[in-house]
Write a protein that holds these residues in place. Structure first.
Motif, short mmCIF file in Angstrom:
data_model
loop_
_atom_site.label_atom_id
_atom_site.label_comp_id
_atom_site.label_asym_id
_atom_site.label_seq_id
_atom_site.Cartn_x
_atom_site.Cartn_y
_atom_site.Cartn_z
N LEU A 292 12.65 -15.27 55.07
CA LEU A 292 11.86 -14.22 54.43
C LEU A 292 10.72 -14.83 53.61
N MET A 293 10.99 -16.01 52.99
CA MET A 293 9.94 -16.70 52.25
C MET A 293 8.87 -17.23 53.20
N VAL A 294 9.28 -17.66 54.39
CA VAL A 294 8.32 -18.11 55.40
C VAL A 294 7.36 -16.97 55.76
N ILE A 295 7.91 -15.78 55.97
CA ILE A 295 7.08 -14.62 56.33
C ILE A 295 6.11 -14.28 55.21
N PHE A 296 6.63 -14.21 53.98
CA PHE A 296 5.78 -13.87 52.83
C PHE A 296 4.70 -14.93 52.61
N THR A 297 5.10 -16.22 52.68
CA THR A 297 4.15 -17.32 52.50
C THR A 297 3.06 -17.30 53.57
N THR A 298 3.46 -17.03 54.81
CA THR A 298 2.50 -16.97 55.92
C THR A 298 1.46 -15.89 55.70
N ILE A 299 1.90 -14.70 55.29
CA ILE A 299 0.98 -13.59 55.07
C ILE A 299 0.01 -13.92 53.94
N CYS A 300 0.53 -14.46 52.84
CA CYS A 300 -0.34 -14.82 51.70
C CYS A 300 -1.34 -15.89 52.10
N GLY B 71 2.24 -9.02 43.20
CA GLY B 71 1.37 -8.05 42.55
C GLY B 71 -0.08 -8.50 42.51
N THR B 72 -0.29 -9.80 42.21
CA THR B 72 -1.65 -10.34 42.17
C THR B 72 -2.28 -10.31 43.56
N SER B 73 -1.49 -10.67 44.56
CA SER B 73 -1.99 -10.67 45.94
C SER B 73 -2.41 -9.27 46.37
N ILE B 74 -1.61 -8.29 46.02
CA ILE B 74 -1.92 -6.90 46.38
C ILE B 74 -3.18 -6.43 45.64
N THR B 75 -3.28 -6.79 44.36
CA THR B 75 -4.46 -6.41 43.58
C THR B 75 -5.74 -6.98 44.18
N ILE B 76 -5.69 -8.27 44.54
CA ILE B 76 -6.85 -8.92 45.16
C ILE B 76 -7.22 -8.21 46.46
N LEU C 201 -8.72 -14.47 43.01
CA LEU C 201 -8.30 -15.24 44.19
C LEU C 201 -8.32 -16.74 43.93
N VAL C 202 -9.38 -17.24 43.30
CA VAL C 202 -9.51 -18.69 43.12
C VAL C 202 -8.47 -19.22 42.13
N VAL C 203 -8.02 -18.37 41.18
CA VAL C 203 -6.96 -18.78 40.26
C VAL C 203 -5.60 -18.60 40.92
N TYR C 204 -5.48 -17.54 41.72
CA TYR C 204 -4.22 -17.21 42.39
C TYR C 204 -3.84 -18.26 43.44
N ARG C 205 -4.81 -18.82 44.15
CA ARG C 205 -4.53 -19.73 45.26
C ARG C 205 -3.67 -20.92 44.84
N PRO C 206 -4.07 -21.73 43.84
CA PRO C 206 -3.19 -22.85 43.44
C PRO C 206 -1.90 -22.37 42.78
N PHE C 207 -1.96 -21.23 42.08
CA PHE C 207 -0.78 -20.67 41.45
C PHE C 207 0.27 -20.31 42.50
N TYR C 208 -0.19 -19.72 43.58
CA TYR C 208 0.71 -19.31 44.67
C TYR C 208 1.41 -20.53 45.30
N TYR C 209 0.66 -21.60 45.57
CA TYR C 209 1.26 -22.80 46.17
C TYR C 209 2.28 -23.44 45.22
N THR C 210 1.98 -23.43 43.91
CA THR C 210 2.91 -24.00 42.94
C THR C 210 4.19 -23.19 42.85
N VAL C 211 4.07 -21.87 42.89
CA VAL C 211 5.25 -21.00 42.83
C VAL C 211 6.13 -21.19 44.05
N VAL C 212 5.52 -21.39 45.22
CA VAL C 212 6.30 -21.61 46.44
C VAL C 212 7.14 -22.89 46.31
#
Length: 526
Positions: A318-326, A391-396, A416-427
């Motif tokens: 499920l994380m693979v699917i979510f990560t792929t979409i993001c 939530g951030t991804s949906i807002t963007i 988006l530019v702040v979210y991108r590295p944040f997203y990779y770190t959270v994964v």
């Protein structure tokens, strides 16, 4: 003369040099392919693939990039972004087997080959596509020189978090390389053609090789899993305190700390470690209990399972699917920002302005994200952090659906530019806390690799936008936002369910069995 102190000072200076070298080369090579939006402007002005815009008698079919040329240029980024993620898995294997020095030199070799493709492009055109091949080779080299730096976090174990942030920040900021190239090209030197630029750029891989041969360690200080364990738990790979650490950072209460440290001393003397397989240390058990509470119960949920069992878990796929979409949404926007903004804003000049803002904001976003990510990870439970990502991804995504609004699109880009590295770190944080440190490299590498392969679908989305939807990005973006909501909601729901089942299982066990279970779960080295 105290030779021991002199030797220690020399070792410390060498480690500082190693971190400095790694930061410099990551800044100029680790993630440069993600600066594609700035490079694309130069590629268009240099006439790359412009022949695709000519009709049968050699007359241009359209002013500026035609559909065929635009799709071909965008595919450079699609292929490179996919390769960057896919190559992460074999890089980890090579790093573990041959060490960081070999890994770094291999990366420099790929970067040299990629640069040479651009330098010799005119001669190679009759045999291959040098621009696509060159960009892919640059994408292959990036992870080699970047991932080989992770182990430097253990040069100064007490500062591992800061060192990791520095290395990650330079990776995110490396997208600025092509921005500076574009500024020089447009403002000062229009004769700085691609071949000339990449001749100068050869200094970077040569610098990497020089540093690897004369300064960098041949063997890794620690594995990726060890570094993550240190970063998350503050303990070494055997579950003990670092040398010189009194435990005050992880055990604030003085009496409790003294009690645990006395038990720790007994364990290190062999009283509690008679079994062949390593049991959790007293401190490790204490820290993990605190982390389990702090993360809302998700920490340790799949620790101790085999890789095969973890890969079969819904928490993985499920994380693979979510990560792929993001990832798909991020890379699709990076590749098509100019055309998307031209359609949404209906103004060529405003779109160009937005593109320029994005070129500057993308590398800066990584720097802004470092302290913000630390605050969120320190103060929110893991599942709450995932909810913030969703939530951030949906807002963007929603902001990117609003036409004729410069402000809403600008806010979306800033997020988006702040979210991108944040997203990779959270994964990566999710993987370490859910699956554990022993299997971290394999699980994280597999997750990113699968996501990278699936991200090649981005070129199909790009073609649909051009040919089916006549440059209207709304249908694709709307579907991606919808899929983000569905995949993120299912992942969070499943994760909450797993936590509830784990807590229910613990309540049904006697206290002695719970203690025995927690003491026999293996983590580190035997």
């Amino acid at each position: 003369m105290n030779w021991a102190n002199m030797s220690e000072d020399k070792s410390k200076r060498l480690k500082i040099v190693q971190i400095t070298c790694a930061s410099i080369w990551c800044l100029f090579s680790a993630g440069i392919v993600f600066g594609f939006a700035a490079l694309k402007t130069i590629l268009i002005k240099e006439g790359i693939y412009a022949d695709m815009c000519q009709n049968d008698i050699g007359i241009l079919k359209a002013k500026g990039p035609c559909v065929e040329q635009d799709l071909k240029l965008n595919f450079l980024f699609t292929a490179a972004a996919g390769v960057t993620n896919v190559i992460a898995l074999p890089v980890g294997t090579i790093l573990d087997r041959y060490g960081p020095r070999v890994c770094g030199i291999i990366g420099a070799f790929w970067i040299i080959c990629g640069s040479q493709m651009f330098i010799w492009s005119d001669s190679l055109l009759k045999y291959t596509d040098p621009y696509l091949t060159g960009y892919i080779l640059l994408a292959v080299g990036g992870p080699f020189v970047f991932i080989s730096c992770f182990q430097l976090a253990n040069t100064f174990p007490k500062r591992s978090g800061s060192i990791l942030s520095l290395i990650t920040g330079t990776f995110d900021s490396s997208a600025a390389l092509f921005l500076f190239y574009r500024i020089i090209y447009e403002k000062w030197d229009s004769d700085l053609h691609l071949s000339k630029f990449f001749k100068i750029y050869l200094v970077v891989p040569l610098f990497i090789i020089f540093c690897q041969l004369f300064f960098m360690p041949h063997e890794s200080y620690k594995t990726q899993g060890n570094v993550m364990k240190l970063s998350v738990e503050g303990l070494d790979e055997n579950g003990h305190l670092l040398e010189g650490d009194d435990g005050s950072a992880i055990i604030p209460d003085q009496q409790e700390r003294q009690s645990l440290l006395s038990q720790e001393t007994m364990e290190q003397n062999g009283i509690l470690t008679a079994q062949r397989s390593r049991q959790k240390s007293v401190l490790e058990t204490y820290v993990e209990a605190k982390l389990e509470k702090k993360t809302g119960g998700i920490f340790g949920i799949l620790h101790g399972y085999t890789v095969r069992e973890q890969l079969k878990s819904p928490l993985f796929y499920l994380m693979v699917i979510f990560t792929t979409i993001c990832m798909l949404r991020i890379n699709y926007f990076v590749a098509t920002i100019r055309s998307q903004e031209e359609y949404l804003l209906g103004d060529f000049e405003k779109a160009a302005t937005m593109n320029s803002i994005f070129d500057v904001a993308l590398p800066l976003g990584g720097l802004v994200s470092i302290p913000l990510t630390g605050i969120i990870l320190d103060h929110f439970k893991t599942l709450d952090t995932l909810a913030i990502v969703m939530g951030t991804s949906i807002t963007i995504g929603i902001l990117g659906l609003i036409p004729h609004s410069f402000v809403s699109n600008l806010i979306g880009i800033v997020l988006l530019v702040v979210y991108r590295p944040f997203y990779y770190t959270v994964v990566s944080d999710y993987v370490s806390k859910v699956f554990g440190f022993d299997t971290f490299g394999t699980i994280y590498g597999t997750l990113i690799c699968i996501s990278g392969v699936l991200n090649m679908f981005q070129s199909v989305l790009d073609a649909w936008t051009h040919n089916i939807f006549k440059m209207n990005p709304f249908p694709i973006n709307f579907v991606l936002v919808l899929v983000t909501i569905i995949s993120g909601s299912v992942l969070l729901q499943r994760a909450h369910r797993e936590v509830r089942e784990k807590q229910a299982g613990k309540q049904s066990l006697p206290e002695e069995e719970i203690a025995s279970s927690s003491n026999t779960t293996t983590y580190g080295t035997n």
